[in-house]
Scaffold this motif. Structure first.
Motif, PDB file in Angstrom:
ATOM      1  N   GLU A  32      -2.437   3.217  21.553  1.00 19.35           N
ATOM      2  CA  GLU A  32      -1.518   2.931  22.654  1.00 19.35           C
ATOM      3  C   GLU A  32      -0.597   1.755  22.361  1.00 19.35           C
ATOM      4  N   ASP A  33      -0.926   0.989  21.333  1.00 14.20           N
ATOM      5  CA  ASP A  33      -0.055  -0.122  20.948  1.00 14.20           C
ATOM      6  C   ASP A  33       1.248   0.417  20.372  1.00 14.20           C
ATOM      7  N   ASP A  34       2.292  -0.416  20.372  1.00 18.29           N
ATOM      8  CA  ASP A  34       3.603   0.024  19.902  1.00 18.29           C
ATOM      9  C   ASP A  34       3.551   0.394  18.420  1.00 18.29           C
ATOM     10  N   ILE A  35       4.238   1.480  18.063  1.00 17.03           N
ATOM     11  CA  ILE A  35       4.387   1.861  16.662  1.00 17.03           C
ATOM     12  C   ILE A  35       5.420   0.944  16.012  1.00 17.03           C
ATOM     13  N   GLN A  36       5.079   0.408  14.858  1.00 17.21           N
ATOM     14  CA  GLN A  36       5.936  -0.573  14.200  1.00 17.21           C
ATOM     15  C   GLN A  36       7.093   0.112  13.459  1.00 17.21           C
ATOM     16  N   LYS A  37       8.120  -0.680  13.177  1.00 21.73           N
ATOM     17  CA  LYS A  37       9.269  -0.155  12.444  1.00 21.73           C
ATOM     18  C   LYS A  37       8.874   0.164  11.000  1.00 21.73           C
ATOM     19  N   ARG A  38       9.654   1.045  10.398  1.00 22.26           N
ATOM     20  CA  ARG A  38       9.315   1.542   9.061  1.00 22.26           C
ATOM     21  C   ARG A  38       9.336   0.440   8.009  1.00 22.26           C
ATOM     22  N   ASN A  39      10.161  -0.587   8.192  1.00 26.73           N
ATOM     23  CA  ASN A  39      10.235  -1.675   7.201  1.00 26.73           C
ATOM     24  C   ASN A  39       9.263  -2.809   7.491  1.00 26.73           C
ATOM     25  N   THR A  40       8.339  -2.596   8.417  1.00 24.68           N
ATOM     26  CA  THR A  40       7.337  -3.618   8.752  1.00 24.68           C
ATOM     27  C   THR A  40       6.276  -3.686   7.656  1.00 24.68           C
ATOM     28  N   ASP A  41       5.802  -4.898   7.389  1.00 17.55           N
ATOM     29  CA  ASP A  41       4.698  -5.088   6.457  1.00 17.55           C
ATOM     30  C   ASP A  41       3.398  -4.762   7.194  1.00 17.55           C
ATOM     31  N   ALA A  42       2.816  -3.625   6.867  1.00 16.07           N
ATOM     32  CA  ALA A  42       1.638  -3.151   7.604  1.00 16.07           C
ATOM     33  C   ALA A  42       0.445  -4.100   7.440  1.00 16.07           C
ATOM     34  N   LEU A  43       0.259  -4.649   6.243  1.00 12.31           N
ATOM     35  CA  LEU A  43      -0.870  -5.554   6.026  1.00 12.31           C
ATOM     36  C   LEU A  43      -0.680  -6.860   6.804  1.00 12.31           C
ATOM     37  N   LYS A  44       0.541  -7.325   6.895  1.00 12.77           N
ATOM     38  CA  LYS A  44       0.804  -8.517   7.697  1.00 12.77           C
ATOM     39  C   LYS A  44       0.507  -8.232   9.173  1.00 12.77           C
ATOM     40  N   TRP A  45       0.830  -7.041   9.637  1.00 10.78           N
ATOM     41  CA  TRP A  45       0.538  -6.679  11.033  1.00 10.78           C
ATOM     42  C   TRP A  45      -0.964  -6.709  11.280  1.00 10.78           C
ATOM     43  N   TRP A  46      -1.749  -6.194  10.358  1.00  8.63           N
ATOM     44  CA  TRP A  46      -3.204  -6.227  10.523  1.00  8.63           C
ATOM     45  C   TRP A  46      -3.724  -7.660  10.467  1.00  8.63           C
ATOM     46  N   ARG A  47      -3.119  -8.495   9.636  1.00 10.51           N
ATOM     47  CA  ARG A  47      -3.541  -9.895   9.585  1.00 10.51           C
ATOM     48  C   ARG A  47      -3.281 -10.588  10.921  1.00 10.51           C
ATOM     49  N   MET A  52       0.845  -1.192   0.000  1.00 10.04           N
ATOM     50  CA  MET A  52       0.000   0.000   0.000  1.00 10.04           C
ATOM     51  C   MET A  52       0.884   1.247   0.000  1.00 10.04           C
ATOM     52  N   THR A  53       0.444   2.262  -0.744  1.00 10.29           N
ATOM     53  CA  THR A  53       1.269   3.457  -0.915  1.00 10.29           C
ATOM     54  C   THR A  53       0.565   4.740  -0.488  1.00 10.29           C
ATOM     55  N   ALA A  54      -0.757   4.745  -0.412  1.00  7.70           N
ATOM     56  CA  ALA A  54      -1.462   5.981  -0.068  1.00  7.70           C
ATOM     57  C   ALA A  54      -1.101   6.461   1.341  1.00  7.70           C
ATOM     58  N   SER A  55      -0.833   5.531   2.264  1.00 15.07           N
ATOM     59  CA  SER A  55      -0.503   5.922   3.641  1.00 15.07           C
ATOM     60  C   SER A  55       0.857   6.602   3.734  1.00 15.07           C
ATOM     61  N   MET A  56       1.666   6.514   2.669  1.00 17.53           N
ATOM     62  CA  MET A  56       3.005   7.093   2.694  1.00 17.53           C
ATOM     63  C   MET A  56       3.051   8.499   2.108  1.00 17.53           C
ATOM     64  N   VAL A  57       1.993   8.937   1.429  1.00 11.81           N
ATOM     65  CA  VAL A  57       2.041  10.194   0.684  1.00 11.81           C
ATOM     66  C   VAL A  57       2.252  11.376   1.614  1.00 11.81           C
ATOM     67  N   ILE A  58       1.477  11.465   2.687  1.00  5.65           N
ATOM     68  CA  ILE A  58       1.618  12.586   3.623  1.00  5.65           C
ATOM     69  C   ILE A  58       2.991  12.564   4.280  1.00  5.65           C
ATOM     70  N   CYS A  91      -5.735   6.746   5.731  1.00  6.71           N
ATOM     71  CA  CYS A  91      -4.769   5.685   5.415  1.00  6.71           C
ATOM     72  C   CYS A  91      -3.539   5.782   6.313  1.00  6.71           C
ATOM     73  N   THR A  92      -3.037   6.991   6.505  1.00  4.95           N
ATOM     74  CA  THR A  92      -1.855   7.177   7.354  1.00  4.95           C
ATOM     75  C   THR A  92      -2.171   6.821   8.799  1.00  4.95           C
ATOM     76  N   PHE A  93      -3.356   7.212   9.292  1.00  6.80           N
ATOM     77  CA  PHE A  93      -3.749   6.926  10.671  1.00  6.80           C
ATOM     78  C   PHE A  93      -3.844   5.418  10.913  1.00  6.80           C
ATOM     79  N   LEU A  94      -4.312   4.664   9.917  1.00  8.69           N
ATOM     80  CA  LEU A  94      -4.498   3.224  10.076  1.00  8.69           C
ATOM     81  C   LEU A  94      -3.256   2.426   9.702  1.00  8.69           C
ATOM     82  N   ASP A  95      -2.188   3.105   9.374  1.00  9.26           N
ATOM     83  CA  ASP A  95      -0.922   2.431   9.122  1.00  9.26           C
ATOM     84  C   ASP A  95      -0.182   2.303  10.450  1.00  9.26           C
ATOM     85  N   PRO A  96       0.054   1.093  10.941  1.00  7.87           N
ATOM     86  CA  PRO A  96       0.679   0.928  12.271  1.00  7.87           C
ATOM     87  C   PRO A  96       2.108   1.462  12.346  1.00  7.87           C
TER      88      PRO A  96
END
Length: 640
Positions: free
Chosen positions: A566-581, A422-428, A479-484
């Motif tokens: 309140e959950d931990d913010i993930q690292k930048r190279n994390t697969d965000a969709l895998k985290w949601w799964r 996903m790329t829309a969460s990265m635009v801002i 999109c950015t808000f829902l990106d962990p």
């Protein structure tokens, strides 16, 4: 009792009323009173090696038995084209190839080898007719090769290809190009179309489209529409809905009609939540007519901003282009440049790169290669008879600093152009990062000409017509808000509260819909209840059925959103969709909202990739392809 079952009788003729047989090759007589051992010994010792040696020296014996070679060896003697059962041989029924090697050298007497192994019928070494299933399996592999590698249909008629296939499997009948074009390709296209529609129907809850127009080398116009969604397993799926011929005028009305017909064909009218295209007014009007939320391609916007800034140094860039063109056109100049690099220790000399007018990052690659080969270029220009005008010391300095300034923009372009994430969460995030980089570059001790370029870049990013709508886009904010990896970090003040309130409201709506669809629990009937009307579980089942979740839809949504923040913010190279799964059970309603939102893209690069493949498809060898065949082949290439 007199029935002849041995295969050796195909090479001997029985002399009537005797126990002798005459060899069909040398006409000698041998006894077979008790067995055919004498006949086999004679044939394998006298004629087997001789026949196969002749076949190897003259391959046309089998194909043309009427030639002189057959005069020396009668056609009947060539019926056995395989070694005796005692030799090492592969079964043609498995590999469809023959091993014409002489008998094993471990034992020169073929009779001994025959006695060691059971006699095998020689017909087993003849290629069997290919079954329908095997033929179809190889046909499908051939079609896949043509669609994936963009091979022309005429390849099945090429002599080299047919010979190659025949060596692999002589039993396979290669279909002709008309059968491929008119039967196999349409059948595979229809099957793939039905499977893709079924997948979208069952797995796509909401999605994003990208669209763009293109003109082929045969001067035919095409419009491409791609669809992107996240399936139930949180995997990003991309589907080419069509690359249709579009010969009408590219007005907003014509474009909207074509897009509407495509969406209706795929039953996607109510599933489109976002659309990405270039910033042309006609496509914006088309999507506005369809009441689809539109976003201008971020990569296209970056391209316009950087190209506008580089116009300040147009003279320098033209000078670099001239030098590059001279070395690429002159073989002697290019050879001297390579020799200069080798003499200075380079194992593999590099070539200069020429830019492409429509891609600003190609200009960066060109000047980076110039800086990398600066010493070699300077030295080689002094050796040429009629060299182009070289760069002076100031221009070399400006060129080196431009590479530093443009590198962050190239990184942003590459990051947002991915097709498998996903790329829309990265635009801002990227837009704010580029602004910060430019502010830092202004403080550096660079040449004044470079500072002018940086100022032009900043002014381009402050233009509300090109850049200002990015921060104001609610879809990008969601999109950015829902990106962990980012969550609420890029937002402050009222903007943060607005986005957070929108997410809570959408989550509460999902909770409400889920409650409406829930099936009320009923007491579990038991055998004793059915018979007597009494059950030890009836009281607890009744209480469970009457229990309702505590709190309103909004309060439950607030709790879930707050736990997410309140959950931990993930690292930048994390697969965000895998985290949601992995966390969809921890956030059951927010994860459903993430599936609907994170499918949005930030660029229309998927359409550009389709056009790139279309350019490879409509090549010189395939310039006569009809638009219908082009559409089928591109669809199969993208969706199979």
């Amino acid at each position: 009792m007199n029935r002849k079952t041995s295969d050796i009788w195909s090479h001997f003729t029985v002399i009537e009323n005797t126990t002798f047989a005459k060899c069909n090759i040398c006409k000698k007589k041998y006894s077979f009173k008790t067995s055919v051992t004498n006949l086999k010994t004679h044939y394998f010792s006298s004629h087997w090696i001789q026949i196969n040696t002749a076949k190897q020296s003259n391959e046309e014996i089998i194909d043309n038995p009427g030639q002189s070679a057959s005069d020396q060896f009668p056609a009947s003697s060539l019926n056995i084209s395989n070694p005796p059962p005692s030799t090492s041989i592969q079964n043609p029924t498995a590999s469809t190839s023959y091993d014409n090697s002489p008998p094993s050298t471990s034992n020169q007497n073929p009779i001994v080898n025959i006695r060691k192994r059971k006699q095998t019928n020689i017909s087993e070494y003849v290629p069997r007719k290919m079954t329908f299933e095997t033929q179809k399996k190889i046909d499908d592999a051939l079609i896949k090769m043509i669609t994936k590698d963009f091979q022309p249909f005429k390849i099945v008629e090429d002599e080299g290809f047919r010979h190659f296939v025949h060596l692999l499997n002589p039993s396979y009948k290669i279909p002709n190009r008309h059968t491929l074009s008119k039967v196999h390709i349409p059948a595979l296209y229809q099957r793939c179309l039905n499977e893709t529609k079924e997948m979208i129907k069952t797995e796509a809850e909401c999605g994003c489209i990208t669209t763009d127009c293109w003109t082929s080398r045969s001067n035919m116009g095409y419009i491409t529409i791609t669809f992107h969604f996240i399936d139930t397993n949180f995997s990003l799926k991309s589907v080419l809905l069509g690359c249709h011929e579009f010969s009408e005028s590219h007005t907003g009305l014509n474009l909207s009609n074509k897009i509407k017909l495509t969406l209706e064909e795929w039953n996607l009218e109510k599933k489109i939540c976002f659309a990405v295209s270039d910033n042309a007014n006609n496509i914006q009007n088309a999507l506005s007519n369809l009441k689809i939320k539109h976003f201008g391609c971020f990569a296209h916007t970056l391209n316009l901003i950087v190209q506008g800034a580089l116009k300040i140094e147009s003279n320098l860039i033209e000078k670099i282009k001239t030098i590059v063109a001279h070395f690429r056109k002159s073989t002697s100049a290019n050879k001297k440049l390579n020799n200069y690099q080798i003499s200075n220790g380079a194992k593999e000399p590099k070539k200069l790169l020429q830019d492409v007018s429509t891609r600003w990052n190609s200009t960066l690659y060109m000047i980076e290669r110039m800086v990398e080969l600066e010493n070699s270029i300077r030295g080689t220009l002094g050796l040429l008879d009629n060299p182009p005008e070289g760069l002076n010391a100031e221009e070399w300095k400006v060129t080196r600093e431009l590479c530093i300034v443009l590198r962050p923009f190239e990184e942003a372009t590459r990051a947002v152009s991915g097709g498998k994430y996903m790329t829309a969460s990265m635009v801002i995030i990227l837009s704010e990062g580029l602004k910060n980089v430019c502010n830092q570059l202004q403080k550096e001790n660079y040449h004044s000409r470079v500072h002018n370029v940086v100022s032009k870049l900043l002014s381009g990013m402050q233009d509300r017509n090109r850049w200002g709508y990015i921060i104001g886009s609610k879809t990008l904010g969601h999109c950015t808000f829902l990106d962990p990896r980012f969550k609420n970090i890029p937002f402050t003040g009222n903007l943060l509260q607005t986005i957070k309130s929108d997410i809570i409201e959408k989550t509460a709506s999902i909770i409400s819909d889920n409650r409406d669809n829930e099936v009320q629990l009923t007491p579990i009937a038991t055998s004793s209840e059915n018979e007597k009307g009494f059950s030890i579980w009836s009281s607890i089942d009744l209480k469970v059925a009457q229990i309702q979740p505590t709190g309103t839809n909004t309060s439950r949504a607030i709790i879930e959103v707050q736990r997410y923040l309140e959950d931990d913010i993930q690292k930048r190279n994390t697969d965000a969709l895998k985290w949601w799964r992995d966390n969809k059970y921890n956030y059951p309603y927010l994860s459903r909202l993430a599936r609907k939102t994170l499918c949005c893209l930030g660029t229309s690069v998927p359409c550009e990739r389709v056009f790139l493949k279309a350019g490879l498809l409509i090549s010189d060898r395939r310039s006569r392809l009809s638009s219908n065949k082009v559409e089928m082949l591109l669809f199969l290439n993208q969706n199979t």
